[in-house]
Design a protein around this motif. Structure first.
Motif, PDB file in Angstrom:
ATOM      1  N   MET B   1      34.122  -8.535  33.720  1.00  0.00           N
ATOM      2  CA  MET B   1      34.242  -8.331  35.033  1.00  0.00           C
ATOM      3  C   MET B   1      33.088  -7.384  35.312  1.00  0.00           C
ATOM      4  O   MET B   1      33.206  -6.248  34.816  1.00  0.00           O
ATOM      5  N   ILE B   2      32.910  -7.153  36.755  1.00  0.00           N
ATOM      6  CA  ILE B   2      31.764  -6.108  37.215  1.00  0.00           C
ATOM      7  C   ILE B   2      32.561  -4.971  37.274  1.00  0.00           C
ATOM      8  O   ILE B   2      33.723  -4.812  37.753  1.00  0.00           O
ATOM      9  N   LYS B   3      31.973  -3.769  36.853  1.00  0.00           N
ATOM     10  CA  LYS B   3      32.530  -2.460  36.907  1.00  0.00           C
ATOM     11  C   LYS B   3      31.721  -1.884  37.986  1.00  0.00           C
ATOM     12  O   LYS B   3      30.564  -1.671  38.027  1.00  0.00           O
ATOM     13  N   LEU B   4      32.363  -1.203  38.947  1.00  0.00           N
ATOM     14  CA  LEU B   4      31.932  -0.451  40.031  1.00  0.00           C
ATOM     15  C   LEU B   4      32.137   1.072  39.802  1.00  0.00           C
ATOM     16  O   LEU B   4      33.456   1.184  39.846  1.00  0.00           O
ATOM     17  N   PHE B   5      31.172   1.809  39.774  1.00  0.00           N
ATOM     18  CA  PHE B   5      31.687   3.300  39.646  1.00  0.00           C
ATOM     19  C   PHE B   5      31.430   3.820  41.073  1.00  0.00           C
ATOM     20  O   PHE B   5      30.752   3.723  41.947  1.00  0.00           O
ATOM     21  N   ASP B   6      32.793   4.108  41.425  1.00  0.00           N
ATOM     22  CA  ASP B   6      32.990   4.045  42.828  1.00  0.00           C
ATOM     23  C   ASP B   6      33.939   5.265  43.323  1.00  0.00           C
ATOM     24  O   ASP B   6      34.310   6.255  42.542  1.00  0.00           O
ATOM     25  N   PRO B  26      35.306 -10.782  41.962  1.00  0.00           N
ATOM     26  CA  PRO B  26      36.371  -9.910  41.281  1.00  0.00           C
ATOM     27  C   PRO B  26      35.589  -8.606  40.759  1.00  0.00           C
ATOM     28  O   PRO B  26      34.501  -9.002  40.034  1.00  0.00           O
ATOM     29  N   PHE B  27      35.979  -7.383  40.837  1.00  0.00           N
ATOM     30  CA  PHE B  27      35.284  -6.229  40.279  1.00  0.00           C
ATOM     31  C   PHE B  27      36.453  -5.366  39.790  1.00  0.00           C
ATOM     32  O   PHE B  27      37.402  -5.155  40.530  1.00  0.00           O
ATOM     33  N   GLU B  28      36.095  -4.319  38.968  1.00  0.00           N
ATOM     34  CA  GLU B  28      37.018  -3.415  38.595  1.00  0.00           C
ATOM     35  C   GLU B  28      36.202  -1.975  39.095  1.00  0.00           C
ATOM     36  O   GLU B  28      35.223  -1.762  38.853  1.00  0.00           O
ATOM     37  N   SER B  29      37.144  -1.131  40.028  1.00  0.00           N
ATOM     38  CA  SER B  29      36.664   0.039  40.520  1.00  0.00           C
ATOM     39  C   SER B  29      36.976   1.140  39.474  1.00  0.00           C
ATOM     40  O   SER B  29      38.170   1.337  39.112  1.00  0.00           O
ATOM     41  N   ILE B  30      35.830   1.728  38.912  1.00  0.00           N
ATOM     42  CA  ILE B  30      36.139   2.976  38.364  1.00  0.00           C
ATOM     43  C   ILE B  30      35.965   4.221  39.098  1.00  0.00           C
ATOM     44  O   ILE B  30      34.828   4.600  39.402  1.00  0.00           O
ATOM     45  N   ILE B  57      26.655  -0.005  39.184  1.00  0.00           N
ATOM     46  CA  ILE B  57      27.386  -1.281  38.517  1.00  0.00           C
ATOM     47  C   ILE B  57      27.051  -1.647  37.139  1.00  0.00           C
ATOM     48  O   ILE B  57      25.881  -1.219  36.881  1.00  0.00           O
ATOM     49  N   ASP B  58      28.282  -2.006  36.550  1.00  0.00           N
ATOM     50  CA  ASP B  58      27.911  -2.547  35.068  1.00  0.00           C
ATOM     51  C   ASP B  58      28.472  -3.966  34.898  1.00  0.00           C
ATOM     52  O   ASP B  58      29.456  -4.080  35.101  1.00  0.00           O
TER      53      ASP B  58
END
Lengths: 323, 219
Positions: B1-6, B26-30, B57-58
């Protein structure tokens, strides 16, 4: 560019001048009831050793610094000791009183009591005390406090987090003034919350108590999601820059061992940023203390008591006093 | 899943959350402790972005920084219709790029004013506000002429583009920086249209439009 919380130009008047003008009116506080209190300056975590910094408190420029041995200083801004320069304690001619409490530097422009209100939870060993943010808002300090004390707005402003339709009812709660400390309290509050804290996974009815120990500072205590016999404490400590502009400090004392500071802070900032446009659009900007000025509903019992309490204390700054 | 440094209050991070919500990615918020922790300026975060800013993003190991570059990537990769970043039309891709650069301007003026008021960043607030009004005037006039052509969006096609997503957050949060939009009626109509896009995601300070049934709905 990245150093914050120094001299902030609001765009309405020159902060270079120690007396700030906002919208053309002199905004220097002359209200003894407010001047004699302790007020938060900045979180101590943001104070650099040996550098002069400056904020505005109650319409007056106040400078502050910290020495290497760990002594805090505050004084009315003196053009001979400009912000950003190296601090020498000996050049300050008249110090303001200071306290270091709850992670903030506090000062007073009047004659303050010896100590600040107590937050016993702060010293419990298994708690995390966190400064979540200092956020500028174009509203009066009492408007921000009153909003903090209101359960009724949760489903509409913090939808899906602190409240959700159709669970909008604010059930009857109790309000009293603690005669010993002259603090305003609301007890036996209950509210259904879909996501009561950063750690919540399901919705539930949460117990609340609200406490107002200072005209511009308030706390809430809510059932901890991790231990239903104990409470989390959340505080709002407002520095009133002008009657209609504040810098609000959010303080948390939580029973949460697992969440990162970043996660907890972002949750709290999310909540506060949802309130911000509401606060900035309230009219009049100053909180009216005349009971006939606005039409309360039953759930506003605490707000009504807060306005009366402010009147009784003789607060005139940030409010429209009773005529 | 995409990681968003957020960071929840960042307009540039919100642009990514918004496009991924609209595209149903879908993405995961970091969460990055941007404020007050200044985590993005720390040594650890500089391994992720040596420039020390968010968003980043990763996407399964592919790292990308800079808000508007990420919008280009996400739309190119995850929009099968090709309408959000319309590379098949030279005119539209040119316009999209033009308005993305315009969004750099709104970020550096309107959103800078917001950072100053909210978080105390040291900017020249008067020049931020003047600059934002200058850009808003241009945008308002442009959108008014678009409406005369029965077009809803900043680019000349019928479909919104990532340029709308790039400009919208700076504009809709401008009042937090003391920049009123009362004099820009075409901008206000456009922000309402953006809010009605399927998949629209609000952020703190942005209110969603009310849910309403279509007129034809039989109760």
């Amino acid at each position: 560019m990245l150093k914050y919380r120094h001299v902030r130009n609001l765009g309405f008047g020159g902060l270079e001048h120690p007396v700030m003008n906002l919208l053309g009116n002199p905004e220097v506080c002359t209200n003894g009831a407010i001047l004699d209190l302790w007020h938060p300056v900045v979180p101590t975590s943001e104070i650099e050793v040996g550098i002069v910094r400056q904020v505005v408190l109650l319409g007056q420029a106040v400078s502050y610094s910290l020495t290497a041995p760990g002594t805090y200083f505050a004084w009315r801004t003196d053009p001979a000791i400009p912000a950003g320069t190296v601090f020498m304690p000996s050049v300050v001619t008249e110090n303001l009183p200071v306290l270091h409490r709850y992670g903030y530097l506090w000062t007073s422009l009047g004659d303050p009591s010896e100590s600040l209100f107590e937050i016993p939870e702060y010293d419990e060993p298994d708690r995390r005390n966190i400064h979540a943010a200092t956020i500028g808002v174009y509203c009066s300090a009492p408007r921000a406090v009153e909003n903090f004390l209101d359960l009724g707005h949760f489903p509409y402003v913090h939808t899906g987090v602190l409240g959700i339709e159709p669970h909008t009812e604010v059930v009857e709660y109790d309000v009293h003034v603690d005669p010993e400390n002259n603090e305003l309290w609301a007890t036996n509050c209950r509210f259904f919350q879909p996501m009561a804290a950063a750690t919540s996974t399901t919705g539930k009815t949460v117990g609340y108590e609200f406490r107002v120990p200072h005209p511009y500072c308030c706390l809430l205590y809510k059932t901890s999601p991790l231990d239903s016999s104990r409470v989390d404490a959340i505080g709002l400590f407002v520095r009133s820059v002008a009657p209609d502009y504040i810098e609000a400090n959010m303080f948390l004392s939580l029973l949460d061992e697992s969440s990162s500071d970043s996660f907890i802070r972002q949750f709290q900032q999310l909540i506060f940023a949802q309130d911000k446009p509401i606060l900035e659009n309230q009219n009049p900007k100053l909180l009216p203390l005349d009971p006939r000025a606005e039409t309360p509903v039953r759930s506003d019992k605490l707000a009504i008591a807060y306005r009366r309490w402010l009147s009784d204390l003789g607060v005139t700054y940030g409010v429209l006093p009773k005529t | 899943m995409i990681k968003l440094f957020d960071y929840i209050l960042s307009v540039n991070c919100y642009k990514q959350r918004l496009i991924m919500s609209i595209l149903d990615v879908p993405f995961e918020s970091i969460p990055v402790d941007f404020y007050p922790g200044l985590e993005h300026k720390g040594e650890e975060f500089k391994k992720i972005n040596p420039l020390g800013h968010i968003p980043v993003i990763d996407d399964d190991g592919f790292m990308l920084r800079d808000a508007h570059a990420i919008l280009v990537y996400l739309a190119s990769k995850y929009d099968p219709t090709g309408l959000w970043y319309p590379v098949n039309s030279p005119e539209l891709v040119g316009e999209t790029t033009q308005w993305m650069l315009f969004a750099e301007g709104t970020t550096n003026t309107a959103s800078a004013a917001r950072l100053h008021v909210n978080l105390g960043y040291e900017f020249d607030i008067d020049s931020c506000r003047e600059g934002a009004h200058r850009l808003f005037r241009v945008l308002d006039e442009h959108l008014w002429f678009r409406e005369q052509e029965n077009r809803d969006w900043v680019c000349s096609g019928e479909h919104p583009t990532i340029a709308d997503i790039a400009i919208f957050p700076d504009v809709i949060l401008s009042e937090e920086g003391g920049i009123a939009r009362i004099d820009y009626p075409a901008i206000r109509r456009w922000t309402d249209r953006v809010k009605r896009l399927p998949g629209f995601l609000p952020m703190p300070g942005i209110f969603p439009t009310a849910d309403a049934r279509p007129l034809s709905h039989e109760v």
